[in-house]
Design an enzyme around this catalytic site. Structure first.
Site, PDB file in Angstrom:
ATOM      1  CG  HIS A 110      -1.698  -1.105   1.355  1.00 41.46           C
ATOM      2  ND1 HIS A 110      -2.647  -1.563   0.409  1.00 41.46           N
ATOM      3  CD2 HIS A 110      -1.641  -2.231   2.474  1.00 41.46           C
ATOM      4  CE1 HIS A 110      -3.207  -2.678   0.943  1.00 41.46           C
ATOM      5  NE2 HIS A 110      -2.728  -3.129   2.140  1.00 41.46           N
ATOM      6  CG  HIS A 142      -6.048  -6.054   1.151  1.00 42.89           C
ATOM      7  ND1 HIS A 142      -7.077  -5.154   1.823  1.00 42.89           N
ATOM      8  CD2 HIS A 142      -4.898  -5.782   1.785  1.00 42.89           C
ATOM      9  CE1 HIS A 142      -6.366  -4.779   2.939  1.00 42.89           C
ATOM     10  NE2 HIS A 142      -5.130  -4.990   2.851  1.00 42.89           N
TER      11      HIS A 142
END
Lengths: 316, 316
Positions: free
Chosen positions: A42, A204
């Site tokens: 991320h 995700h």
């Protein structure tokens, strides 16, 4: 990656030896520590937000995998300056469990620890990895606001109360134009045609709630803002902060085109945008797409805290 | 996009009405103006670098197409504060010609204008759009160093001399893992297999000088640094600044893995990295890949200028 971050930015952060913890180098005795983290992939979240005015330490898990309690515990120890430590946790089952275990480990050392759970994603309830709503890009606004308040001297209980109030005022929704591939898995999390867009995706590779034909930025802004409006119930004169967040492979050019459409929609409603943030703040590897976050400013001080000076890799 | 930039960042920049010029809002009378720009699709370059301590104005062309002389002329007028204007131009035939014509237009208004041409790309000579070497990511370092010197009060002739000395000390080389598609063209600039990497690509989808099987970040760093070493002829004790620049769709995670390998290679040579910059600074739409820039610090002041405070969208 952890080593690369530490070597590239010795002016801001250091790696705690033999861990995956990156901590700010300018310790401030008497300041409440702030720890965040989660799975990697991320970036710049979360290590990019470590430094003066934001996080004390970030804990880096494997790609899309929560860091283990012992690593988070190392992060808490690195952040502790005698006034307690607040954990900022994104609402995924693994993160919540592991941060909670780390909290218990630290309390055994007489470090006072508390936490806030970010659940800003309005797309889905109870998804692949979550009970309740997911924590996504809005987390970065929590880091910034709570981080500034901590730097200014707020206590642990004040920071927790602030964090919870801010979190309840943040709503986010994301879309993907292409999926991402977790290196160890080796194939994309979902398939998407060249003319398709997936609404409501997570960070995700989780699929979203609806797949549609590609649409213009203008129409996309309207769809996403209609959903956020259901939460925030915008009224003329409302003051907000907008975060247009690239998912990793979306040209900044497209993000600004989208930001323009967001401004037009909110402007027509009479909503007053006090600050706009555009760029890759909470990514999902090489996913093409973006998320839109709207923070409703329930307190004028939040804007001051968002504009409070910082020294980090990624917050400008 | 231009409108989106202006609406998103009114605290920093404004759009000159009826133009594609974005200018800083805090004019400083008596300061030399700095203007850059070029085709769009490289965001955050160049509008992301407009503000205190960097550019006075950026001129946005169509995607990968030089802005027209009349637009650049508007940029010069917006930047002029009575002490002359320096143009920072990337070395592409169209840009060089159009900035030169704009310079003549401005001189007709008695605005003193000079220019520096950035040609940091060591990959190829005389490519698709260039005579000589191309100007790529190293341009951003020129904006920063010359911008800080301008803010500190340097004259037009001093800034030109500084710019030329800095440019001759910057060497860049880029690679792609996937091409990019110009929207109006509708298909990628070149084709690349999933297991291939193209070395020496430009920032407009120009193909490079060699196509190879995909390799590790470690091996890639060695290949690129070997080529940069031929230019810089690194010696132990040399001081450098490293810019690892994402091309648009490369996860920051991968950029930091690569940065770690660059640090190891230069460390083994005894080269002293004084500053590392990692992220998407000069992109090529949604191209996956990165470029490596090494600035050899021939003057200690350059590092101070790189660290001089700025207020821009994209330089942190």
């Amino acid at each position: 990656m952890v080593e690369g971050l530490a070597k590239s930015h010795p002016e801001l952060i250091e790696r705690i030896p033999d861990t995956r913890v990156l901590a700010r180098i300018d310790k401030r005795p008497g300041k409440v520590g702030l720890v965040s983290g989660g799975g990697s992939g991320h970036e710049p979240a979360h290590a990019g937000y470590v430094g003066q005015g934001m996080l004390s330490a970030a804990v880096c898990g494997d790609v899309f995998t929560s860091p283990t309690p012992d690593q988070i515990y190392e992060g808490i120890k690195a952040a502790d300056q005698g006034k307690g430590v607040l954990l900022i946790v994104k609402n995924y089952t693994g993160d919540v469990m592991n941060f909670d275990m780390a909290k218990e480990l630290a309390e055994g050392d007489d470090i006072e620890v508390d936490q806030v759970i970010v659940d800003d994603d309005i797309a889905v309830q109870d998804s692949t990895f979550t009970t309740g709503r997911r924590g996504v890009a809005g987390t970065v606004l929590v880091h910034k606001i709570v981080g500034a308040a901590a730097e200014a001297g707020a206590s642990l209980s004040e920071l927790k109360a602030l964090g919870e109030k801010v979190i309840s005022s943040i709503k986010t929704i994301g879309v993907a134009l292409s999926p991402c591939t977790v290196p160890e898995v080796g194939h994309p999390g979902f398939e998407l045609g060249a003319d398709e867009i997936e609404l409501g995706i997570g960070i995700h590779g989780e699929p979203g709630f609806s797949r549609e034909k590609i649409m213009s930025s203008h129409d996309l802004a309207k769809q996403l803002l209609d959903r956020i409006d259901k939460e925030h119930q915008f009224a003329s004169g409302d003051k907000v902060v907008v975060l247009v967040n690239g998912m990793g492979a979306t040209p900044l050019m497209e993000q600004y085109i989208f930001s323009n459409d967001v401004h037009e929609w909110l402007g027509e409603k009479g909503v007053n945008i006090q600050k706009t943030i555009v760029g890759d703040y909470m990514t999902s590897l090489e996913m093409a797409g973006l998320s839109l976050t709207v923070l409703k400013l329930k307190d004028e001080k939040w804007l001051e805290l968002l504009n409070f000076p910082v020294q980090t890799i990624a917050w400008k």
